[in-house]
Design an enzyme around this catalytic site. Structure first.
Site, PDB file in Angstrom:
ATOM      1  N   SER A 138       0.823  -1.206   0.000  1.00 16.94           N
ATOM      2  CA  SER A 138       0.000   0.000   0.000  1.00 16.94           C
ATOM      3  C   SER A 138       0.860   1.260   0.000  1.00 16.94           C
ATOM      4  CB  SER A 138      -0.898   0.014   1.231  1.00 16.94           C
ATOM      5  OG  SER A 138      -1.543   1.265   1.351  1.00 16.94           O
ATOM      6  N   TYR A 151      -1.966   0.486  10.253  1.00 14.24           N
ATOM      7  CA  TYR A 151      -2.081  -0.171   8.946  1.00 14.24           C
ATOM      8  C   TYR A 151      -0.846   0.125   8.101  1.00 14.24           C
ATOM      9  CZ  TYR A 151      -3.894  -0.903   4.170  1.00 14.24           C
ATOM     10  OH  TYR A 151      -4.070  -1.299   2.877  1.00 14.24           O
TER      11      TYR A 151
END
Lengths: 247, 443
Positions: A138, A151
């Site tokens: 990501s 995250y």
């Protein structure tokens, strides 16, 4: 078609997993979907069977049960040509930062599980001397930011792991690819308002994965090129300036 | 999440609590705690049918195709799958959907709920006639399989029931065999309403697909010159050599990016368009091979064409008038519209057969469709047209409706009493409520 190429997609219940499976099936690959939610994987497999005319196999796999990975990989009918791991858990920053158990779940789902699973494939592919490993990481892993650093840090760990794995396997015929999709319109982001130009559809991510697999060039890529300058700026911003932003 | 929702006509707009389940299990869990809700598909109903009074369940994420039986041509899909997806998946294997509306961007669930009809309704019936079975999440939370043999009263009420019997979750549909993705089209230009109706009647006797387009530009006399379009699925042997059996996908070239200024569609621009269209058809005459998408869904080629009518939105008035009064009533409606000086973009005429469900729109008769921009004068004009329709024993299409009165509705739908009785029985009354059912006082 017994000699068709084989792909294993881990995270087969997800929207990106579904779209990726469809792209490979359309190109004549044999697809296997793995996921914790077997019923949802079956639902996606049915869908691909009708649309693409060939049904993916489905197998159960919990990304948190790391001690079962070796048996899982050895239990597969064949070692796949390509493994794509799209597993991810966004978590909830505000909640996770005050609940260590939740934070650990996010970290393990994005980093520990995916990394150890791909590692189990890596050595087997290396001894075969051939294979492609695609990990979906990501842009959130490019720099830790207050809005999603639990995250983000787990994705940063996964990106670094993939980078190292790529380095290790490059001379053994195994190609490791990192794909950073940026925002994607999926179940995971359904509750968020996303900027249109920065947001990809799952099908777009799937195509990028397939093209990268075909190109067999070990590298890390953004699905939408607009992310490259954005993340470059965010990465090189001096800490003194960065700390004044609200990102 | 509260959302500002409208139908395809962009009128009216209402706030509703919008929910988007990603699986049937999530839908069931969600539904248990909802009141005054309705399911929404692609939002292609023109008016307020897809807007819940309290909550609206967006069904688009239930978009998996589940099974295809190539021996019997039966496909099972979740209700949020679009017509386009069904055609894309199965036309290359030689199958087509036996009844299609004017756009391929509708969902299968929506097509059941509106019992949509196509240009072949007089021959093969509407979409509902080709539904083998469906799964319905009834208001009390049971997942019921409904077909002509099982829960048949609920099946009949659900076809054309505008989502008011429960959320349609899955549909099994019977497809037809086609050899190609092309349609052999013939066009017949006509000079007045009488010749249009005669050409349409002849076309309906001869062709699988038939429809008449009518020029109702203000000031044009005689009223009702038109173009009758006939279509047949082309056979493989009819294609020129080298032509692909299924035309390759085409990217959409044109889209309307923003709402256009209100005055752009006026009597002159619409008149000019209609004259061009008529001349083109008159010149063409002979048979043409047309791609399936251009033939069945010509307006889909222009993205967001509903923005042409500007910010206030538009209304589509579609009525059906039973035989034998049909032609006379259509003539009267066209006269009224012409006299009012509104500039309708589209007037379409065809005949229908019987509908499949309690609240299905089709009945044996003539159906006329007119698009009009929303203005106070247009609202008055349409009330006037409704009175003519009701007096002739006709009714309006609920999937297009945004403004008819409860009285117009009740007069046109004799199946309503049975429908309401069934709603009471299954616990839908007071629980499943759309803006449409509220406006029309459907109990």
């Amino acid at each position: 078609m017994t000699n068709a190429s084989r792909v294993l997609i881990v995270g087969g219940a997800s929207d990106i997993g579904r779209a990726t499976a469809k792209v490979y099936a359309d190109r004549g690959w044999n697809v296997m979907l793995a996921g914790r939610n077997v019923a949802e994987c079956e639902r996606n497999a049915d869908d691909i069977a009708v649309r693409a005319g060939r049904r993916p196999d489905v197998t159960g796999l919990d990304i948190l049960q790391t001690d079962r990975f070796a048996a899982f990989v050895d239990g597969l009918p064949d070692l796949p040509d390509t493994v794509v791991c799209v597993v991810g858990l966004l978590g909830d920053q505000a909640r996770d930062q005050s609940d260590p158990a939740r934070a650990a779940l996010t970290m393990r789902s994005n980093f520990e599980g995916p990394a150890l699973l791909l590692d189990a494939f890596a050595s087997r592919m290396a001894s075969r001397g051939r294979g492609v490993i695609v990990g979906i990481s990501s842009v959130a892993g490019d720099r830790g930011r207050s809005s999603n650093y639990i995250y983000g840090s787990s994705k940063a760990g996964f990106s670094a792991f993939l980078s190292g794995l790529r380095h290790r396997l490059v001379r053994q015929g195994v190609c490791v690819i990192t794909v950073k999709p940026g925002f994607v319109r999926t179940k995971m982001t359904a509750h968020m308002t996303l900027p249109r130009r920065l947001t990809a559809e799952p099908e777009e991510v799937a195509k990028a994965i397939f093209l990268a697999d075909q190109a067999k060039r070990p590298r890390s890529l953004y699905v939408r090129s607009v992310w490259r300058p954005i993340m470059t700026i965010i990465r090189i911003l001096p800490e003194s300036l960065f700390l004044r932003t609200r990102l | 999440m509260t959302a500002d929702l409208a139908g395809w006509g962009r009128y009216p707009r209402h706030n509703s609590n919008l929910l988007a389940p990603h699986s049937v299990a999530a839908l069931c869990a969600m539904q248990a705690s909802l009141d005054n809700y309705v399911a929404r598909g692609a939002g292609r109903a023109y008016g307020d049918a897809g807007i819940g009074l309290g909550s609206t369940i967006a069904m688009r994420a239930l978009n998996r195709m589940r099974d295809f039986d190539p021996v019997n041509g039966l496909v099972t899909v979740e209700a949020g799958v679009s017509l386009e997806e069904v055609i894309d998946a199965l036309l290359p294997r030689g199958w087509f959907v036996p009844a299609v509306p004017g756009t391929r961007f509708v969902t299968v669930g929506g097509m059941v709920a509106a019992d949509v009809h196509g240009k072949n309704h007089h021959r093969t019936g509407g979409f509902g006639a080709h539904v083998a079975s469906l799964k319905l999440l009834a208001p009390r939370g049971e997942l019921l399989t409904c077909s002509r043999d099982e829960n048949c009263a609920l099946f009949d009420a659900t076809i054309g029931g505008m989502g008011l019997t429960g959320a349609i979750v899955e549909v099994t549909l019977r497809l037809i065999r086609v050899e190609t993705g092309w349609v052999r089209q013939r066009t017949v230009a006509t000079r007045d309403l009488e010749s249009t109706l005669a050409a349409l009647a002849k076309a309906e006797a001869e062709a699988t697909y038939s429809v008449a387009w009518i020029d109702i530009s203000p000031g044009r006399r005689p009223v009702g010159r038109g173009v009758v379009l006939l279509g047949e699925h082309a056979l493989a042997a009819e294609l020129p050599e080298g032509q692909p059996v299924v035309p390759p996908r085409r990217a959409r070239r044109l889209s309307i990016p923003v709402e256009l200024p209100e005055g752009l569609l006026n009597r002159w621009s619409v008149g000019a368009f209609n004259t061009l269209y008529h001349c083109k058809a008159a010149l063409r005459g002979e048979a043409d091979l047309v791609r399936w998408d251009s033939y069945f869904f010509p307006l889909d080629a222009i993205g967001n064409w509903n923005r042409m009518y500007g910010q206030s939105g538009f209304l589509q008035h579609q009525c059906v008038v039973p035989w034998p009064a049909g032609p006379e009533v259509v003539a009267e409606i066209l006269d009224r519209v012409a006299a009012a000086g509104c500039a309708p973009f589209l007037a379409v005429l065809k005949s229908l057969g019987a509908g499949a469900g309690d609240l299905s729109f089709p009945m044996p008769g003539l159906t006329l469709t007119i698009d009009l921009r929303v203005t106070p004068q247009v609202l008055c004009l349409l009330d006037e047209l409704d009175r003519i329709v009701v007096a002739a024993g006709g009714r309006l299409y609920l999937a297009k409706d945004a403004r008819q009165s409860p009285n117009t509705f009740r007069a046109g739908y004799p199946g309503l009493a049975d429908f309401e009785a069934l709603r009471r029985e299954i616990g839908a009354t007071g629980r499943l409520t759309s803006r449409l059912s509220e406006r029309l006082a459907i109990q």
